[in-house]
Write a protein that holds these residues in place. Structure first.
Motif, PDB file in Angstrom:
ATOM      1  N   LEU A   8       0.990  -1.180  -0.045  1.00 17.09           N
ATOM      2  CA  LEU A   8       0.035  -0.141  -0.054  1.00 17.09           C
ATOM      3  C   LEU A   8       0.922   1.358   0.161  1.00 17.09           C
ATOM      4  N   LEU A   9       1.967   1.196   0.898  1.00 15.75           N
ATOM      5  CA  LEU A   9       2.818   2.367   0.729  1.00 15.75           C
ATOM      6  C   LEU A   9       3.535   2.735  -0.698  1.00 15.75           C
ATOM      7  N   ILE A  38       2.056  14.121  -1.937  1.00 14.32           N
ATOM      8  CA  ILE A  38       1.003  13.615  -2.635  1.00 14.32           C
ATOM      9  C   ILE A  38       0.843  12.291  -2.134  1.00 14.32           C
ATOM     10  N   ALA A  39       1.949  11.693  -2.209  1.00 11.11           N
ATOM     11  CA  ALA A  39       1.931  10.135  -1.697  1.00 11.11           C
ATOM     12  C   ALA A  39       1.698  10.021  -0.120  1.00 11.11           C
ATOM     13  N   LEU A  43      -1.495   8.239   1.191  1.00 11.10           N
ATOM     14  CA  LEU A  43      -1.490   7.075   2.078  1.00 11.10           C
ATOM     15  C   LEU A  43      -2.370   7.379   3.344  1.00 11.10           C
ATOM     16  N   ILE A  44      -2.457   8.491   3.900  1.00 13.83           N
ATOM     17  CA  ILE A  44      -3.102   8.836   5.172  1.00 13.83           C
ATOM     18  C   ILE A  44      -4.643   8.806   4.758  1.00 13.83           C
ATOM     19  N   PHE A  45      -5.172   9.279   3.701  1.00 13.71           N
ATOM     20  CA  PHE A  45      -6.678   9.064   3.442  1.00 13.71           C
ATOM     21  C   PHE A  45      -6.987   7.623   2.935  1.00 13.71           C
ATOM     22  N   LEU A  46      -6.242   6.900   2.107  1.00 13.57           N
ATOM     23  CA  LEU A  46      -6.428   5.698   2.160  1.00 13.57           C
ATOM     24  C   LEU A  46      -6.334   4.660   3.026  1.00 13.57           C
ATOM     25  N   GLY A  47      -5.582   4.848   4.097  1.00 11.41           N
ATOM     26  CA  GLY A  47      -5.425   4.118   5.271  1.00 11.41           C
ATOM     27  C   GLY A  47      -6.498   4.499   6.087  1.00 11.41           C
ATOM     28  N   LEU A  50      -9.525   2.710   4.728  1.00 11.46           N
ATOM     29  CA  LEU A  50      -9.629   1.226   4.908  1.00 11.46           C
ATOM     30  C   LEU A  50      -9.871   0.856   6.384  1.00 11.46           C
ATOM     31  N   MET A  51      -9.348   1.917   7.241  1.00  6.26           N
ATOM     32  CA  MET A  51      -9.638   1.409   8.542  1.00  6.26           C
ATOM     33  C   MET A  51     -10.997   1.626   8.899  1.00  6.26           C
ATOM     34  N   ASP A  52     -11.682   2.748   8.495  1.00  2.87           N
ATOM     35  CA  ASP A  52     -13.205   3.142   8.630  1.00  2.87           C
ATOM     36  C   ASP A  52     -14.000   1.894   8.181  1.00  2.87           C
TER      37      ASP A  52
END
Length: 144
Positions: A8-9, A38-39, A43-47, A50-52
């Protein structure tokens, strides 16, 4: 699995670098513009997403955490050193622009640091009583 966190990273890094290159081409410069940032945001938003949705197990999260502690600070430091070198080569206007941005940030900090005073709603059950002294010390003993 830890490897999913690393994947993912890596995916976010590749997409961020690609987006930074595209942004650089759109702006007419021959460099990556904000690819690492941007990366990281991706990563913050996608992570978080996925956690939510409960689709990121703890082992996957540990893969991201590992590289957060190792890789991302190194990449950010390398990008920052390149930015400083480019600014010094760019001349006085680039240094002045950086100085103005930093000073503006310093001036904005107090605006975010102000807090509204607590409003007393008049509820006797939550207000401290006259005889309650939460920060008082016990009286010293008289025996010596």
């Amino acid at each position: 699995m830890v490897i999913y966190g690393v994947a993912l990273l890596a995916g976010c890094m590749l997409v961020g670098l690609w987006a930074g290159d595209v942004l650089g081409m759109m702006l007419g410069v021959t460099s990556n513009v904000g690819g690492v940032g941007i990366a990281m945001l991706l990563l913050i938003f996608l992570g978080g997403y996925l956690m939510d949705k409960k689709k990121m197990p703890a082992s996957t999260e540990s893969g991201i955490t590992f590289w957060n502690g190792m890789y991302i600070p190194i990449v950010v430091a390398m990008a920052a050193s390149q930015d400083v070198a480019a600014a010094l080569d760019g001349g006085m206007i680039a240094i002045l622009a950086g100085f103005v941005a930093v000073m503006a940030s310093f001036l904005v900090i107090p605006l975010f640091g102000r807090r509204e005073p607590a409003v007393d709603d008049g509820d006797e059950s939550t207000s401290p009583t006259a005889d309650a002294q939460p920060h008082s010390r016990p009286a010293p003993s008289q025996a010596r």
